[in-house]
Write a protein that holds these residues in place. Structure first.
Motif, PDB file in Angstrom:
ATOM      1  N   GLY A 298      36.170  -1.401  50.712  1.00 61.85           N
ATOM      2  CA  GLY A 298      37.424  -2.130  50.888  1.00 61.85           C
ATOM      3  C   GLY A 298      37.291  -3.394  51.720  1.00 61.85           C
ATOM      4  O   GLY A 298      38.292  -3.951  52.168  1.00 61.85           O
TER       5      GLY A 298
ATOM      6  N   THR B 169      39.014  -6.582  50.086  1.00 60.47           N
ATOM      7  CA  THR B 169      40.471  -6.470  50.135  1.00 60.47           C
ATOM      8  C   THR B 169      40.977  -6.738  51.548  1.00 60.47           C
ATOM      9  O   THR B 169      41.919  -7.508  51.739  1.00 60.47           O
TER      10      THR B 169
ATOM     11  N   ARG C 137      43.049 -10.106  52.615  1.00 59.31           N
ATOM     12  CA  ARG C 137      44.380  -9.873  53.194  1.00 59.31           C
ATOM     13  C   ARG C 137      44.560 -10.712  54.460  1.00 59.31           C
ATOM     14  O   ARG C 137      45.600 -11.339  54.668  1.00 59.31           O
TER      15      ARG C 137
ATOM     16  N   ALA D  68      40.666  -5.716  40.464  1.00 59.71           N
ATOM     17  CA  ALA D  68      41.219  -4.609  41.257  1.00 59.71           C
ATOM     18  C   ALA D  68      41.649  -5.094  42.639  1.00 59.71           C
ATOM     19  O   ALA D  68      42.673  -4.643  43.173  1.00 59.71           O
TER      20      ALA D  68
ATOM     21  N   ARG E 186      44.977  -6.796  42.286  1.00 56.12           N
ATOM     22  CA  ARG E 186      46.039  -5.789  42.157  1.00 56.12           C
ATOM     23  C   ARG E 186      46.371  -5.146  43.500  1.00 56.12           C
ATOM     24  O   ARG E 186      47.542  -4.972  43.847  1.00 56.12           O
ATOM     25  N   ARG E 187      45.331  -4.770  44.256  1.00 58.80           N
ATOM     26  CA  ARG E 187      45.562  -4.131  45.563  1.00 58.80           C
ATOM     27  C   ARG E 187      46.303  -5.060  46.521  1.00 58.80           C
ATOM     28  O   ARG E 187      47.029  -4.600  47.394  1.00 58.80           O
TER      29      ARG E 187
ATOM     30  N   SER F 193      52.716  -3.544  47.035  1.00 57.54           N
ATOM     31  CA  SER F 193      51.391  -3.158  47.498  1.00 57.54           C
ATOM     32  C   SER F 193      50.670  -4.267  48.260  1.00 57.54           C
ATOM     33  O   SER F 193      49.497  -4.157  48.509  1.00 57.54           O
TER      34      SER F 193
ATOM     35  N   SER G 255      46.569  -0.313  50.666  1.00 54.77           N
ATOM     36  CA  SER G 255      45.153   0.004  50.813  1.00 54.77           C
ATOM     37  C   SER G 255      44.227  -1.135  51.040  1.00 54.77           C
ATOM     38  O   SER G 255      44.158  -2.171  50.613  1.00 54.77           O
TER      39      SER G 255
END
Length: 190
Positions: A108, A111, A115, A143, A146-147, A186, A190
């Motif tokens: 992760g 991501t 973020r 992905a 999307r996250r 979202s 995550s």
């Protein structure tokens, strides 16, 4: 060195500067084939001079308020990076990107790092729209989009020539009200 923690697993987000060219090249060498599947960066960063030139280009972008690069470190080792390839505070737009070497995949890290980048761009710099351009075949990068609560806006058919083939590119984005208001559901998950 100014680093920001990305969690309690020893991951950090930190500046990358031209003086770190040898370390950047070593990172690229560890992930050259993997990163190069969808990203032309390994072709550019083929030696120390190429690594230094790439990092200098991002230092100039950051000085001109037109982009930036941040390294992803895991237990002190450079394992990837996130970038704002384009950044225009006046228009309120930015384009984010990333790469990661294979040993760091599945944690992760991208991501979490993207973020932080989006949050800074939207909350600190007032950016209204952050884009994510990705090869349609790059499922892990899609992905991440999307996250992060991004929405797919377009497919540019066979728009990207890469290593002798033409690839479809997808454009994903998130808007500031979606990011700060949580309307995508979202954006901060995550």
């Amino acid at each position: 060195m100014y680093a920001s923690s990305l969690g309690d697993d020893g991951a950090e987000l930190c500046p990358l500067q031209p003086w770190q060219a040898e370390e950047f090249l070593a990172h690229m060498d560890r992930g050259r084939e993997f990163i190069g599947r969808f990203n032309g960066l390994p072709d550019v960063v083929a030696d120390v001079d190429g690594a230094r030139a790439f990092l200098r280009a991002y230092a100039r972008k950051e000085a001109a308020d037109a982009g930036l690069i941040r390294g992803i470190r895991l237990d002190g080792t450079l394992v990837g990076a996130v970038i704002l390839r384009r950044f225009d505070a006046v228009l309120g737009t930015a384009e984010a990107g990333c790469w990661l070497e294979p040993a760091a995949v599945g944690r992760g890290l991208v991501t979490r790092a993207v973020r932080v980048l989006i949050d800074w761009a939207v909350r600190e710099r007032g950016v209204h729209r952050v884009e994510w351009w990705v090869s349609a075949g790059n499922a892990p990068s899609i992905a991440v989009a999307r996250r992060l609560g991004m929405r797919k806006e377009a497919v540019l058919r066979e728009s990207h020539p890469y290593r002798g083939e033409r690839h479809d590119e997808e454009i994903w984005s998130v808007l500031a009200p979606e990011w700060t208001g949580g309307t995508t559901g979202s954006a901060h998950g995550s």
